[in-house]
Design a protein around this motif. Sequence first.
Motif, PDB file in Angstrom:
ATOM      1  N   PRO A 111       0.824  -1.216   0.000  1.00 34.52           N
ATOM      2  CA  PRO A 111       0.000   0.000   0.000  1.00 34.52           C
ATOM      3  C   PRO A 111       0.854   1.260   0.000  1.00 34.52           C
ATOM      4  CG  PRO A 111      -0.039  -1.071   2.154  1.00 34.52           C
ATOM      5  CD  PRO A 111       0.706  -1.992   1.241  1.00 34.52           C
ATOM      6  N   LYS A 112       0.247   2.357  -0.409  1.00 30.16           N
ATOM      7  CA  LYS A 112       0.956   3.645  -0.341  1.00 30.16           C
ATOM      8  C   LYS A 112       1.179   3.975   1.129  1.00 30.16           C
ATOM      9  CE  LYS A 112      -0.375   5.706  -4.600  1.00 30.16           C
ATOM     10  NZ  LYS A 112       0.756   6.085  -5.383  1.00 30.16           N
ATOM     11  N   GLU A 113       2.366   4.441   1.438  1.00 30.04           N
ATOM     12  CA  GLU A 113       2.704   4.684   2.850  1.00 30.04           C
ATOM     13  C   GLU A 113       1.759   5.709   3.474  1.00 30.04           C
ATOM     14  OE1 GLU A 113       6.858   5.034   3.616  1.00 30.04           O
ATOM     15  OE2 GLU A 113       6.539   5.489   5.747  1.00 30.04           O
ATOM     16  N   SER A 114       1.411   6.745   2.707  1.00 32.80           N
ATOM     17  CA  SER A 114       0.543   7.779   3.280  1.00 32.80           C
ATOM     18  C   SER A 114      -0.833   7.193   3.622  1.00 32.80           C
ATOM     19  CB  SER A 114       0.392   8.944   2.308  1.00 32.80           C
ATOM     20  OG  SER A 114      -0.062   8.464   1.063  1.00 32.80           O
ATOM     21  N   TYR A 115      -1.334   6.294   2.767  1.00 28.55           N
ATOM     22  CA  TYR A 115      -2.661   5.727   3.022  1.00 28.55           C
ATOM     23  C   TYR A 115      -2.597   4.703   4.153  1.00 28.55           C
ATOM     24  CZ  TYR A 115      -7.506   4.531   1.988  1.00 28.55           C
ATOM     25  OH  TYR A 115      -8.866   4.369   2.070  1.00 28.55           O
ATOM     26  N   GLU A 118      -2.820   6.514   7.218  1.00 30.61           N
ATOM     27  CA  GLU A 118      -4.182   7.021   7.452  1.00 30.61           C
ATOM     28  C   GLU A 118      -5.075   5.894   8.011  1.00 30.61           C
ATOM     29  OE1 GLU A 118      -5.671   9.155   3.975  1.00 30.61           O
ATOM     30  OE2 GLU A 118      -7.727   8.686   4.611  1.00 30.61           O
ATOM     31  N   VAL A 119      -4.922   4.697   7.455  1.00 23.37           N
ATOM     32  CA  VAL A 119      -5.768   3.567   7.866  1.00 23.37           C
ATOM     33  C   VAL A 119      -5.330   3.014   9.225  1.00 23.37           C
ATOM     34  CG1 VAL A 119      -6.498   1.216   7.240  1.00 23.37           C
ATOM     35  CG2 VAL A 119      -6.293   2.956   5.462  1.00 23.37           C
ATOM     36  N   PHE A 120      -4.010   2.970   9.431  1.00 32.60           N
ATOM     37  CA  PHE A 120      -3.478   2.416  10.685  1.00 32.60           C
ATOM     38  C   PHE A 120      -2.572   3.441  11.385  1.00 32.60           C
ATOM     39  CE2 PHE A 120      -4.125  -1.679   8.353  1.00 32.60           C
ATOM     40  CZ  PHE A 120      -4.994  -2.275   9.256  1.00 32.60           C
ATOM     41  N   PRO A 121      -3.168   4.533  11.916  1.00 31.41           N
ATOM     42  CA  PRO A 121      -2.327   5.569  12.514  1.00 31.41           C
ATOM     43  C   PRO A 121      -1.522   5.059  13.711  1.00 31.41           C
ATOM     44  CG  PRO A 121      -4.687   5.982  12.915  1.00 31.41           C
ATOM     45  CD  PRO A 121      -4.600   4.843  11.972  1.00 31.41           C
ATOM     46  N   GLN A 122      -2.013   3.978  14.338  1.00 29.44           N
ATOM     47  CA  GLN A 122      -1.349   3.500  15.557  1.00 29.44           C
ATOM     48  C   GLN A 122      -0.126   2.624  15.267  1.00 29.44           C
ATOM     49  OE1 GLN A 122      -3.978   2.059  14.127  1.00 29.44           O
ATOM     50  NE2 GLN A 122      -4.412   0.016  14.902  1.00 29.44           N
ATOM     51  N   LEU A 123       0.036   2.178  14.011  1.00 26.35           N
ATOM     52  CA  LEU A 123       1.144   1.262  13.710  1.00 26.35           C
ATOM     53  C   LEU A 123       2.411   2.030  13.337  1.00 26.35           C
ATOM     54  CD1 LEU A 123      -0.646  -1.565  11.682  1.00 26.35           C
ATOM     55  CD2 LEU A 123      -0.094  -1.499  14.115  1.00 26.35           C
ATOM     56  N   ASP A 124       3.549   1.407  13.575  1.00 23.51           N
ATOM     57  CA  ASP A 124       4.842   2.005  13.277  1.00 23.51           C
ATOM     58  C   ASP A 124       5.142   1.777  11.788  1.00 23.51           C
ATOM     59  OD1 ASP A 124       7.487   2.648  13.031  1.00 23.51           O
ATOM     60  OD2 ASP A 124       8.190   1.389  14.690  1.00 23.51           O
ATOM     61  N   ALA A 125       4.778   2.762  10.942  1.00 25.81           N
ATOM     62  CA  ALA A 125       4.905   2.601   9.478  1.00 25.81           C
ATOM     63  C   ALA A 125       6.353   2.295   9.091  1.00 25.81           C
ATOM     64  CB  ALA A 125       4.404   3.843   8.773  1.00 25.81           C
ATOM     65  N   GLU A 126       7.268   2.962   9.728  1.00 31.69           N
ATOM     66  CA  GLU A 126       8.698   2.772   9.478  1.00 31.69           C
ATOM     67  C   GLU A 126       9.063   1.291   9.569  1.00 31.69           C
ATOM     68  OE1 GLU A 126      11.036   5.252   9.128  1.00 31.69           O
ATOM     69  OE2 GLU A 126      12.880   4.086   9.508  1.00 31.69           O
ATOM     70  N   LYS A 127       8.595   0.651  10.628  1.00 29.95           N
ATOM     71  CA  LYS A 127       8.889  -0.778  10.852  1.00 29.95           C
ATOM     72  C   LYS A 127       8.222  -1.639   9.770  1.00 29.95           C
ATOM     73  CE  LYS A 127      10.275  -4.243  13.659  1.00 29.95           C
ATOM     74  NZ  LYS A 127      10.049  -4.926  14.887  1.00 29.95           N
ATOM     75  N   PRO A 462      -9.654  -2.160   8.374  1.00 30.64           N
ATOM     76  CA  PRO A 462     -10.970  -1.502   8.407  1.00 30.64           C
ATOM     77  C   PRO A 462     -11.585  -1.164   7.042  1.00 30.64           C
ATOM     78  CG  PRO A 462      -9.253   0.025   9.064  1.00 30.64           C
ATOM     79  CD  PRO A 462      -8.582  -1.301   8.896  1.00 30.64           C
ATOM     80  N   GLY A 463     -11.801  -2.205   6.221  1.00 26.66           N
ATOM     81  CA  GLY A 463     -12.618  -2.055   5.014  1.00 26.66           C
ATOM     82  C   GLY A 463     -11.933  -1.482   3.791  1.00 26.66           C
ATOM     83  N   THR A 464     -10.708  -1.004   3.946  1.00 35.08           N
ATOM     84  CA  THR A 464     -10.007  -0.346   2.834  1.00 35.08           C
ATOM     85  C   THR A 464      -8.506  -0.352   3.084  1.00 35.08           C
ATOM     86  OG1 THR A 464      -9.627   1.810   1.792  1.00 35.08           O
ATOM     87  CG2 THR A 464     -10.481   1.866   4.022  1.00 35.08           C
ATOM     88  N   ILE A 465      -7.723  -0.555   1.981  1.00 33.55           N
ATOM     89  CA  ILE A 465      -6.275  -0.377   2.092  1.00 33.55           C
ATOM     90  C   ILE A 465      -5.717   0.232   0.811  1.00 33.55           C
ATOM     91  CG2 ILE A 465      -5.622  -2.767   1.456  1.00 33.55           C
ATOM     92  CD1 ILE A 465      -3.992  -0.572   4.218  1.00 33.55           C
ATOM     93  N   GLY A 466      -6.589   0.468  -0.192  1.00 31.66           N
ATOM     94  CA  GLY A 466      -6.188   1.241  -1.374  1.00 31.66           C
ATOM     95  C   GLY A 466      -5.512   0.459  -2.487  1.00 31.66           C
ATOM     96  N   VAL A 467      -5.099  -0.752  -2.204  1.00 27.48           N
ATOM     97  CA  VAL A 467      -4.501  -1.630  -3.223  1.00 27.48           C
ATOM     98  C   VAL A 467      -4.978  -3.049  -2.939  1.00 27.48           C
ATOM     99  CG1 VAL A 467      -2.399  -0.273  -3.635  1.00 27.48           C
ATOM    100  CG2 VAL A 467      -2.431  -1.966  -1.778  1.00 27.48           C
ATOM    101  N   ASN A 468      -4.604  -4.001  -3.819  1.00 23.94           N
ATOM    102  CA  ASN A 468      -4.936  -5.408  -3.577  1.00 23.94           C
ATOM    103  C   ASN A 468      -4.355  -5.802  -2.218  1.00 23.94           C
ATOM    104  OD1 ASN A 468      -4.186  -4.563  -6.338  1.00 23.94           O
ATOM    105  ND2 ASN A 468      -5.319  -6.392  -6.876  1.00 23.94           N
ATOM    106  N   PRO A 469      -5.122  -6.532  -1.399  1.00 28.68           N
ATOM    107  CA  PRO A 469      -4.799  -6.547   0.041  1.00 28.68           C
ATOM    108  C   PRO A 469      -3.864  -7.637   0.595  1.00 28.68           C
ATOM    109  CG  PRO A 469      -6.956  -7.504  -0.316  1.00 28.68           C
ATOM    110  CD  PRO A 469      -6.451  -7.097  -1.676  1.00 28.68           C
ATOM    111  N   PHE A 470      -3.500  -8.685  -0.172  1.00 31.07           N
ATOM    112  CA  PHE A 470      -2.882  -9.795   0.568  1.00 31.07           C
ATOM    113  C   PHE A 470      -1.504  -9.492   1.147  1.00 31.07           C
ATOM    114  CE2 PHE A 470      -1.723 -11.903  -3.692  1.00 31.07           C
ATOM    115  CZ  PHE A 470      -0.348 -11.833  -3.531  1.00 31.07           C
ATOM    116  N   VAL A 471      -0.749  -8.574   0.517  1.00 35.05           N
ATOM    117  CA  VAL A 471       0.560  -8.219   1.084  1.00 35.05           C
ATOM    118  C   VAL A 471       0.349  -7.578   2.466  1.00 35.05           C
ATOM    119  CG1 VAL A 471       2.485  -6.589   0.849  1.00 35.05           C
ATOM    120  CG2 VAL A 471       1.838  -8.046  -1.075  1.00 35.05           C
TER     121      VAL A 471
END
Length: 491
Positions: A111-115, A118-127, A462-471
Motif C-alpha cells: 500500500p501507499k505509505e501515506s494511506y 491514514e488507515v493504521f495511525p497507531q502502527l509504526d509505518a517505518e517498521k 478496516p474495510g479499505t487499504i487502497g490496493v490489492n490486500p494480501f501483502v
Amino acid sequence: NKIIEAPIVIIGSGYGGAVSALRLCEAGKKVVLLEMGLNWEKSRIPFSNLLKPGKSSAWLKKKSIAPFMNIFSLTPFTGTLDRLDFDHINIWVGRGVGGGSLVNGGMAVTPKESYFKEVFPQLDAEKFYHHYFPLVHEELKVNIIDEEFLKDCPYYKFTRVGEEEAHQAGFKTMRVPNVYDFKYMEKEFRNEVPRSALNTEVIYGNNHGKNSLDKTYLKKALETGNLEILDLHRVDDIKLNDDKTYSVNVQQTDTSGALIADKIFHCKKLILAAGTMGTLQLLLRSNAVNGLPLHEGIGKNWGNNGNFMTGRNWVKPLSGGTGAKQSTIPVGGIDNWDDKEHPFFTEIAPLPMGMDVATALYLLINRVDKKGEVTYDTINRSLKLNWDESHTVKMKENAKYFVRKMNKANGGTRSHFLFNNGFGADICYHPLGGCVLGETTNEYGKLKEHENLYVLDGSLIPGTIGVNPFVTITAIAEYCIENLIKGSEFA
Ligand code: FAD
C-alpha cells in the motif's frame, strides 16, 4: 461426538492462517489447522482452466461462478472458488489449503505509505516499510516481469494496449509485482514446461508457476514437523468454556459436501483466520447459538476495499484489439490515487476468453467513504450485509470519469458486453474489516472480551487499504503473531 485435544487450533489456511502456523511451529508449538476446503496438492486432482471449468471451479455448485460467462453445468464438488451472494454485492472467496492464494491473481501490491498511515495511525509505518513488507515479499516469493519479455510477448498485448491508452488519456501507469514465477512463465512461452498462466489457469487454481501459500508459508510450516493440516474440516461454531478454553464444533465432509463425521476440538488457544467473511460468520453465529461474548464493534467497519469493476468495448479493434491469447496474470496498473477529485487505482485486468473480444477489463480500487456492517440473521441462519448503492456512489463516479476519459482519448464505449449498464458495482474480491485491529482486538489481534481467542486475517483491516490486500494482510499477521509470541501468549 469425538473430542480431540489440541493445544493450539487455527481455523483457515489463507494468508493469516499460514503466517500464524509458520511462526508458531518455528517457535516449537504443535498446531492443528482446520480448513474446510480440499488439500489439492495431496489430492492430486488437477485444477481446471477458465475455458473448461471442472472440479476445482466452484464450491459445491451446479454451475460455474466466474464473474462472466457462466454456461457450464457442474457436478457439485468442493472446488476452490466460492461466491457469497448478498442483496447488493457478491463476494468471491478461495477455498482449499492455501485459501485465497489458490484463486487470486497473485498481484502483490504494497500500500501507499501515506494511506497505510491514514488507515493504521497507531502502527509504526517505518517498521512495516523496512521490515514486515520486505519480509513478506521474500516469504511470498514476489517478483516482477522482465520488461523485454513483456514488450514482445503476444500474451501481454492487453497490458501494452491498456498502458498505451492510459498514457494517451493522461494517466500514470505502474508495473505490478506478483507471486507468479515470471521465469517459469518465460519457459511456458518457449514451450519448455507445461503451461499454466498461458493456458487460462487462475481463478480455479494454477497447476504450475504460481507460488500460492501451499508452496511458501504452509510448506515451510509443515517442514518443522509441528503442523497438522486437516482439510475438509468445516467449523460450524465455537464455544467458550468456563475454564476459558474453547470447544470447536467441526463437520468433516467428503468432496461432495456430504458429512463424514462430527468432531469437537478442545483447545486452550484459538486463532480465527477464516478470511473476513468466514471469521465474521464464526463469531456472529457462535454468539447467536452459544452466547459467545462479543465486543460491540464486531461486524462494523466493513468495506469492499473500494472494488468496482468496469470495462470498455472496441478497444483498438482495427489493430486487433487486446489479443485472443492473454496471460491470466496481471502486471499493469493505473495509479490515479493522488488525484484529489478522483482518487483510484486500477488493475489492467486480463480477459482470456479464447478469442479477441476487443474489450478491456478494469478492477478499480477506491477509498471507502461509507462503511458497511455485517450482522447475523438468526432466522435464516446466515450473514446479513448492510451494503447498497449508497456505499458505492463515489466509486461509480470515479469509474465513469475513468471510462469517459479513456474513451475520449482512444475511442470505445462503456462495456455493456460485460456488465448490465457498463459497471460492476456488485463484484467484490477484497472483503475487509469487521474485526478491526485495535478496536475489537488489542493491538496484536487478541479479541476483546477474551483471553485466548485471536483474529489474524483480512477482517483486521478496516474495510479499505487502497490496493490489492494480501501483502498487507500477510504483513499485519506477521506483526501480530511475532508480538503475541514475544508476549508469551502461547507459552
Ligand atoms: P483467506 O485467504 O480467504 O483464507 C481463509 C480460509 O479459511 C479459506 O481457505 C477458507 O476455506 C477457510 N475457512 C473459512 N471458513 C471456514 C470454516 N468455517 N471452517 C474451516 N475453514 C474455513 N488479493 C491481492 O492482494 N492480489 C490479487 O491479485 C488478488 N486477486 C484476487 C482474485 C480473486 C478472484 C479473489 C477471490 C481474491 C483476490 N484477492 C487478491 C484477495 C485475496 O485473495 C484475499 O484478500 C486474501 O486471500 C484474504 O486472506 P485471508 O487470510 O483473510 O483469508
